[in-house]
Write a protein that holds these residues in place. Sequence first.
Motif, PDB file in Angstrom:
ATOM      1  N   GLY A 315      -9.648  29.645  32.039  1.00 19.64           N
ATOM      2  CA  GLY A 315      -7.805  30.701  32.248  1.00 19.64           C
ATOM      3  C   GLY A 315      -7.312  29.187  32.142  1.00 19.64           C
ATOM      4  O   GLY A 315      -5.964  29.475  32.765  1.00 19.64           O
ATOM      5  N   ARG A 316      -7.499  28.098  32.452  1.00 23.13           N
ATOM      6  CA  ARG A 316      -6.782  26.889  32.545  1.00 23.13           C
ATOM      7  C   ARG A 316      -6.247  25.690  31.994  1.00 23.13           C
ATOM      8  O   ARG A 316      -6.391  24.674  32.007  1.00 23.13           O
ATOM      9  N   ALA A 317      -6.286  26.557  30.296  1.00 20.37           N
ATOM     10  CA  ALA A 317      -5.771  25.455  29.604  1.00 20.37           C
ATOM     11  C   ALA A 317      -4.565  25.736  28.186  1.00 20.37           C
ATOM     12  O   ALA A 317      -4.168  27.241  29.252  1.00 20.37           O
ATOM     13  N   HIS A 318      -3.494  25.097  28.193  1.00 19.08           N
ATOM     14  CA  HIS A 318      -2.292  25.307  28.187  1.00 19.08           C
ATOM     15  C   HIS A 318      -1.871  24.448  27.200  1.00 19.08           C
ATOM     16  O   HIS A 318      -2.455  23.294  26.888  1.00 19.08           O
ATOM     17  N   VAL A 319      -0.702  24.759  26.525  1.00 21.42           N
ATOM     18  CA  VAL A 319      -0.353  23.625  25.396  1.00 21.42           C
ATOM     19  C   VAL A 319       0.978  23.890  25.746  1.00 21.42           C
ATOM     20  O   VAL A 319       1.819  24.326  26.055  1.00 21.42           O
ATOM     21  N   ILE A 320       1.781  22.016  25.465  1.00 22.51           N
ATOM     22  CA  ILE A 320       3.170  21.847  25.579  1.00 22.51           C
ATOM     23  C   ILE A 320       3.755  21.145  24.099  1.00 22.51           C
ATOM     24  O   ILE A 320       3.193  20.561  23.911  1.00 22.51           O
ATOM     25  N   TRP A 321       5.305  21.566  23.810  1.00 24.96           N
ATOM     26  CA  TRP A 321       5.785  20.941  23.449  1.00 24.96           C
ATOM     27  C   TRP A 321       5.251  19.777  23.352  1.00 24.96           C
ATOM     28  O   TRP A 321       6.257  18.581  23.910  1.00 24.96           O
ATOM     29  N   HIS A 322       5.482  18.863  21.886  1.00 26.08           N
ATOM     30  CA  HIS A 322       4.848  17.662  22.111  1.00 26.08           C
ATOM     31  C   HIS A 322       6.060  16.888  22.488  1.00 26.08           C
ATOM     32  O   HIS A 322       6.176  15.863  22.585  1.00 26.08           O
ATOM     33  N   ASN A 323       6.877  17.398  21.953  1.00 28.04           N
ATOM     34  CA  ASN A 323       8.356  16.304  22.028  1.00 28.04           C
ATOM     35  C   ASN A 323       9.233  16.452  23.174  1.00 28.04           C
ATOM     36  O   ASN A 323       9.932  15.522  23.137  1.00 28.04           O
ATOM     37  N   PHE A 324       8.509  16.538  24.301  1.00 25.98           N
ATOM     38  CA  PHE A 324       8.782  16.833  25.462  1.00 25.98           C
ATOM     39  C   PHE A 324       8.518  14.988  25.900  1.00 25.98           C
ATOM     40  O   PHE A 324       8.947  15.468  26.491  1.00 25.98           O
ATOM     41  N   TYR A 325       7.845  14.845  24.755  1.00 28.54           N
ATOM     42  CA  TYR A 325       6.965  13.130  25.386  1.00 28.54           C
ATOM     43  C   TYR A 325       8.399  12.570  25.247  1.00 28.54           C
ATOM     44  O   TYR A 325       8.062  11.434  26.089  1.00 28.54           O
ATOM     45  N   ASN A 326       9.679  12.601  24.390  1.00 23.42           N
ATOM     46  CA  ASN A 326      10.467  11.360  24.909  1.00 23.42           C
ATOM     47  C   ASN A 326      12.006  12.248  24.077  1.00 23.42           C
ATOM     48  O   ASN A 326      12.116  12.069  23.333  1.00 23.42           O
ATOM     49  N   SER A 327      12.389  13.194  25.506  1.00 24.13           N
ATOM     50  CA  SER A 327      13.248  13.642  25.179  1.00 24.13           C
ATOM     51  C   SER A 327      13.826  14.060  26.394  1.00 24.13           C
ATOM     52  O   SER A 327      12.726  13.668  28.031  1.00 24.13           O
ATOM     53  N   PRO A 328      15.550  13.964  27.409  1.00 29.09           N
ATOM     54  CA  PRO A 328      15.890  13.916  27.974  1.00 29.09           C
ATOM     55  C   PRO A 328      15.613  15.282  28.632  1.00 29.09           C
ATOM     56  O   PRO A 328      16.456  16.299  29.823  1.00 29.09           O
ATOM     57  N   PHE A 329      14.901  16.357  27.957  1.00 28.74           N
ATOM     58  CA  PHE A 329      14.923  17.682  28.742  1.00 28.74           C
ATOM     59  C   PHE A 329      13.576  17.879  29.651  1.00 28.74           C
ATOM     60  O   PHE A 329      12.614  19.255  29.742  1.00 28.74           O
ATOM     61  N   ASN A 330      13.042  16.475  29.515  1.00 29.28           N
ATOM     62  CA  ASN A 330      11.270  16.306  30.062  1.00 29.28           C
ATOM     63  C   ASN A 330      10.757  17.124  31.483  1.00 29.28           C
ATOM     64  O   ASN A 330       9.668  17.539  31.653  1.00 29.28           O
ATOM     65  N   ILE A 331      12.075  17.426  32.323  1.00 25.02           N
ATOM     66  CA  ILE A 331      12.345  17.891  33.223  1.00 25.02           C
ATOM     67  C   ILE A 331      11.548  19.493  33.159  1.00 25.02           C
ATOM     68  O   ILE A 331      10.410  20.223  33.626  1.00 25.02           O
ATOM     69  N   VAL A 332      11.255  20.274  31.437  1.00 18.69           N
ATOM     70  CA  VAL A 332      10.447  20.998  31.572  1.00 18.69           C
ATOM     71  C   VAL A 332       8.860  21.426  31.512  1.00 18.69           C
ATOM     72  O   VAL A 332       8.100  21.929  32.087  1.00 18.69           O
ATOM     73  N   ALA A 333       8.816  19.438  31.117  1.00 16.13           N
ATOM     74  CA  ALA A 333       6.989  19.317  30.684  1.00 16.13           C
ATOM     75  C   ALA A 333       6.350  19.301  32.537  1.00 16.13           C
ATOM     76  O   ALA A 333       5.887  19.657  33.104  1.00 16.13           O
ATOM     77  N   VAL A 334       7.983  18.902  33.433  1.00 15.19           N
ATOM     78  CA  VAL A 334       7.196  18.224  35.077  1.00 15.19           C
ATOM     79  C   VAL A 334       6.532  19.753  35.472  1.00 15.19           C
ATOM     80  O   VAL A 334       5.921  19.798  36.097  1.00 15.19           O
ATOM     81  N   GLU A 335       7.748  20.617  35.164  1.00 20.39           N
ATOM     82  CA  GLU A 335       7.699  22.294  35.650  1.00 20.39           C
ATOM     83  C   GLU A 335       6.350  22.934  35.185  1.00 20.39           C
ATOM     84  O   GLU A 335       6.053  23.692  35.848  1.00 20.39           O
ATOM     85  N   ALA A 336       6.514  22.728  34.168  1.00 25.38           N
ATOM     86  CA  ALA A 336       5.222  23.490  33.483  1.00 25.38           C
ATOM     87  C   ALA A 336       3.646  22.935  34.334  1.00 25.38           C
ATOM     88  O   ALA A 336       2.567  23.341  33.993  1.00 25.38           O
ATOM     89  N   PHE A 337       3.727  21.649  34.216  1.00 25.77           N
ATOM     90  CA  PHE A 337       2.560  20.758  34.945  1.00 25.77           C
ATOM     91  C   PHE A 337       1.879  20.950  36.015  1.00 25.77           C
ATOM     92  O   PHE A 337       1.301  21.243  36.156  1.00 25.77           O
ATOM     93  N   ALA A 338       3.399  21.387  36.957  1.00 23.09           N
ATOM     94  CA  ALA A 338       3.047  21.558  38.179  1.00 23.09           C
ATOM     95  C   ALA A 338       2.017  22.967  38.461  1.00 23.09           C
ATOM     96  O   ALA A 338       1.709  23.351  39.259  1.00 23.09           O
ATOM     97  N   ALA A 339       2.512  23.784  37.308  1.00 16.48           N
ATOM     98  CA  ALA A 339       2.613  24.969  37.666  1.00 16.48           C
ATOM     99  C   ALA A 339       0.926  25.104  37.234  1.00 16.48           C
ATOM    100  O   ALA A 339       0.712  26.561  37.965  1.00 16.48           O
ATOM    101  N   TRP A 340       0.540  24.608  36.480  1.00 13.98           N
ATOM    102  CA  TRP A 340      -0.782  24.834  35.638  1.00 13.98           C
ATOM    103  C   TRP A 340      -1.253  23.608  36.404  1.00 13.98           C
ATOM    104  O   TRP A 340      -2.693  24.542  36.650  1.00 13.98           O
ATOM    105  N   VAL A 341      -1.236  22.378  37.440  1.00 19.40           N
ATOM    106  CA  VAL A 341      -2.305  21.821  37.743  1.00 19.40           C
ATOM    107  C   VAL A 341      -2.109  22.391  39.760  1.00 19.40           C
ATOM    108  O   VAL A 341      -3.580  21.894  40.049  1.00 19.40           O
ATOM    109  N   GLN A 342      -1.059  22.749  40.282  1.00 15.67           N
ATOM    110  CA  GLN A 342      -1.764  23.398  41.186  1.00 15.67           C
ATOM    111  C   GLN A 342      -0.365  25.438  41.242  1.00 15.67           C
ATOM    112  O   GLN A 342       0.792  25.248  42.128  1.00 15.67           O
ATOM    113  N   PRO A 343      -0.680  25.379  40.973  1.00 15.72           N
ATOM    114  CA  PRO A 343      -0.533  26.923  41.047  1.00 15.72           C
ATOM    115  C   PRO A 343       0.019  27.421  42.192  1.00 15.72           C
ATOM    116  O   PRO A 343       0.266  28.518  42.110  1.00 15.72           O
ATOM    117  N   GLU A 344      -1.222  27.971  43.259  1.00 12.08           N
ATOM    118  CA  GLU A 344      -0.513  28.319  44.057  1.00 12.08           C
ATOM    119  C   GLU A 344       0.572  27.518  45.280  1.00 12.08           C
ATOM    120  O   GLU A 344       1.451  28.615  45.546  1.00 12.08           O
TER     121      GLU A 344
END
Length: 378
Positions: A315-344
């Motif tokens: 259950g550690r497979a995830h997906v995120i909207w591709h267009n965060f890769y070139n966006s000022p809203f990329n903080i959403v991707a940072v938070e998602a990665f943090a929650a998925w990579v270090q859930p504890e």
Amino acid sequence: MMGSALFRVTGALLLAGICLSPPAAAEPIQVTDLAGRVVEIDQPIERFVLSEGRYVSVLALLRPETPVEGLVGMMSPLWWTQPDLERQLFEKFPEARDIPLFASKSEHSVSVEKIIELKPQLAILGLSDHGPNARSAELIAQVEAAGVKIVFIDFRLDPLNNTIPSIELLGKLLGAEEQAARYIEFYRQRLAAIEKRIPEITHRPTVFLQVHPGRRDCCWAMAEGMLGPFLTFVGGRNIADELAPGPTSQHTEEYLLTENPDVWIGTASGTVEEFQEGQNVVALGVGMTRETAQQSLARYLSAPAFQAMGAVQNGRAHVIWHNFYNSPFNIVAVEAFAAWVQPELFGELDPDETMRTIFREFLPFDLNGTYTASIPNE
């Protein structure tokens, strides 16, 4: 009496003359762009062009009441990356429909003549995107020879370090420093909340960050650049970065099975229409719900190679909207990665709520659709 009245009338006329006179042009400002170039430009900037249409969302972030004021041309339309945002833009700001395009999807399609015809004071280009960039020496020379100043921003090549300076630069150029400061404070607070807990990390899980799952052959990965560095920042080990430095690299299914990463993350570029047609491209964004996003992800990961991966089984497979890769809203991707990579450490983060907050507090648009999803952990 008459002399006194005449004095009052004359004074009023002089005052009116002062008030009705056109304001003097402000002094030129000097800025350093994201390519390290020092640029001096007259203020105010009343005519400018953009490279990619996706940067209209940055204008809306900085100037929610007048996002396209002064925008006289751009390389590509907004609908290529954010069709729903373009629909809302046209509804609320109909003048946006008439903004000319000077290219299509690539640097090679750019018409320098068209840019010059538009008579901009300024061209805002990405340091490294699909349009003209900092390596486009001939185009830069031609545009600048016509008296057009150029500045480079960056949300793609090194977003972790360049997002805030890019917002700050645009705020200064476009007279939106207060709004820029508001968003920068919002961004910094969320980044700092993660950064302060990094020393607590005791184990760095391996991660494979796959680009466009289902749209490209398996398996292209983001490595050095774009969203790749976010993985290291939040406490992961980007296995593609370790093997093949560079923005992207292709790997085989056998490589994935051999490495068997602890976490698999895809950047979804599929649409709700493609999902409804049964296509095997992972879809997120407008029209997708949490349930349909999970179904789309499960459909793609049903292939035997993925089913054998521990990340899918656990259950550690995830997906995120591709267009965060070139966006000022990329903080959403940072938070998602943090929650998925270090859930504890970061399991309490809610990147979807962060996305809603950005739209609610900074943008003149409504948020539609789903932008992250995870495989159910059954």
